[in-house]
Design a protein around this motif. Structure first.
Motif, short mmCIF file in Angstrom:
data_model
loop_
_atom_site.label_atom_id
_atom_site.label_comp_id
_atom_site.label_asym_id
_atom_site.label_seq_id
_atom_site.Cartn_x
_atom_site.Cartn_y
_atom_site.Cartn_z
N UNK A 208 0.82 -1.21 0.00
CA UNK A 208 0.00 0.00 0.00
C UNK A 208 0.85 1.26 0.00
N UNK A 209 2.14 1.09 -0.16
CA UNK A 209 3.03 2.24 -0.20
C UNK A 209 3.13 2.96 1.13
N UNK A 210 2.82 2.23 2.20
CA UNK A 210 2.86 2.86 3.52
C UNK A 210 4.29 3.24 3.88
N UNK A 211 4.45 4.44 4.40
CA UNK A 211 5.76 4.92 4.80
C UNK A 211 6.07 4.37 6.20
N UNK A 212 6.39 3.08 6.22
CA UNK A 212 6.62 2.37 7.48
C UNK A 212 7.94 1.62 7.43
N UNK B 27 -8.15 -9.78 1.09
CA UNK B 27 -7.25 -9.38 2.17
C UNK B 27 -6.69 -7.98 1.98
N UNK B 28 -6.52 -7.58 0.73
CA UNK B 28 -5.94 -6.26 0.47
C UNK B 28 -6.81 -5.14 1.03
N UNK B 29 -8.12 -5.36 1.08
CA UNK B 29 -9.01 -4.33 1.63
C UNK B 29 -8.77 -4.19 3.13
N UNK B 30 -8.61 -5.34 3.81
CA UNK B 30 -8.36 -5.28 5.25
C UNK B 30 -6.97 -4.74 5.54
N UNK B 31 -5.97 -5.18 4.78
CA UNK B 31 -4.62 -4.68 5.04
C UNK B 31 -4.52 -3.18 4.76
N UNK B 32 -5.30 -2.69 3.79
CA UNK B 32 -5.32 -1.25 3.54
C UNK B 32 -5.96 -0.51 4.70
N UNK B 33 -6.99 -1.09 5.31
CA UNK B 33 -7.61 -0.47 6.48
C UNK B 33 -6.61 -0.40 7.63
N UNK B 34 -5.82 -1.46 7.79
CA UNK B 34 -4.80 -1.47 8.84
C UNK B 34 -3.75 -0.41 8.57
N UNK B 35 -3.31 -0.32 7.32
CA UNK B 35 -2.32 0.70 6.95
C UNK B 35 -2.86 2.09 7.19
N UNK B 36 -4.11 2.32 6.83
CA UNK B 36 -4.74 3.63 7.03
C UNK B 36 -4.81 3.96 8.52
N UNK B 37 -5.14 2.96 9.34
CA UNK B 37 -5.19 3.15 10.79
C UNK B 37 -3.82 3.53 11.34
N UNK B 38 -2.78 2.82 10.91
CA UNK B 38 -1.44 3.08 11.45
C UNK B 38 -0.95 4.47 11.09
N UNK B 39 -1.30 4.96 9.92
CA UNK B 39 -0.78 6.23 9.44
C UNK B 39 -1.71 7.40 9.71
#
Length: 234
Positions: A33-37, A221-233
């Motif tokens: 998801x391109x998360x800056x993590x 799963x990508x929808x859930x992992x994107x929600x997790x990424x959005x939450x973290x950031x």
């Protein structure tokens, strides 16, 4: 942001030559998801000490073959860590066992379910107005592998993902600092299929066959992992 991954379980020994450790699965999942993590791992099973949660930006607790009722020496310190992280507002994500130990530490009831094993790809309902999901997402098909469940969530938790098999499959906690899920968005199809085969002889053939058939459902799963990424950031 630096994500501290608390590694509470290893890939089963029979599968270690074929699949990466869980922290690497999560790193790959979030990177999509391109998360800056960036990530760092605390190998709890290898005796690594738990850090001070007030000094961490975000935490993810992995799955594990352990149950919250087991008496492993690292279990009580992990409960204390969860409570301190919650008290100081450190963002925290729990997956499978991580979902369960957070609920257990904060006053929920977690135990082996009378429904038995959840295996393969289950379909979950996204509760309307759940935080961090994109609008209009109503159901998600995601891999799972568990016997234990959150039977009663803590008073501070709201159900955001559910199914008939797992009514408390996703929880969001008051204050917005904790998000946890029973299914495994980090699992790829081949790993989920290998886990099903690993249960052969331990559960009925009907359960194995149903689990294999369920894997024909397209993964979301990508929808859930994107929600997790959005939450973290967020």
């Amino acid at each position: 942001m630096k994500l501290t991954i608390i590694e509470t379980g290893h890939v089963p020994e029979q599968l270690r030559g074929r699949f990466r450790p869980y922290p690497e699965m999560f790193g790959t999942m979030l990177a999509r998801h391109g998360a800056d993590l960036s990530t760092q791992t605390v190998p709890l099973l290898d005796g690594a000490p738990l850090p001070d949660p007030s000094q961490l930006e975000a935490v993810l607790i992995t799955g594990s073959p352990a149950g919250v009722y087991d008496n492993f020496p690292w279990m009580s310190p992990l409960r204390d860590f969860v409570r301190r992280a919650h008290a100081c507002g450190t963002k925290m994500v729990g997956i499978c066992f991580g979902h369960q130990i957070i609920a257990d530490a904060l006053g929920g009831d977690v135990r082996k379910s009378e429904k038995g094993w959840g295996l393969g790809r289950h379909v979950y309902e996204v509760v309307p107005d759940s935080p961090h999901f994109v609008p209009n997402v109503k159901t998600l098909a995601i891999a799972c592998s568990h016997q234990d469940q959150v039977i009663d969530p803590p008073p501070s938790a709201k159900v955001i993902l559910r199914s008939e098999f797992a009514p408390n499959a996703g929880l969001s906690y008051a204050g917005g600092g904790i998000l946890s899920f029973q299914p495994h968005p980090e699992f790829e199809n081949d790993y989920s299929t290998a886990l099903i085969e690993l249960r052969r002889g331990k559960v009925s053939e009907d359960v194995i066959e149903t689990a294999h058939q369920s894997m024909k459902t397209r993964s979301e799963s990508a929808v859930l992992s994107q929600a997790i990424s959005r939450f973290l950031l967020s």
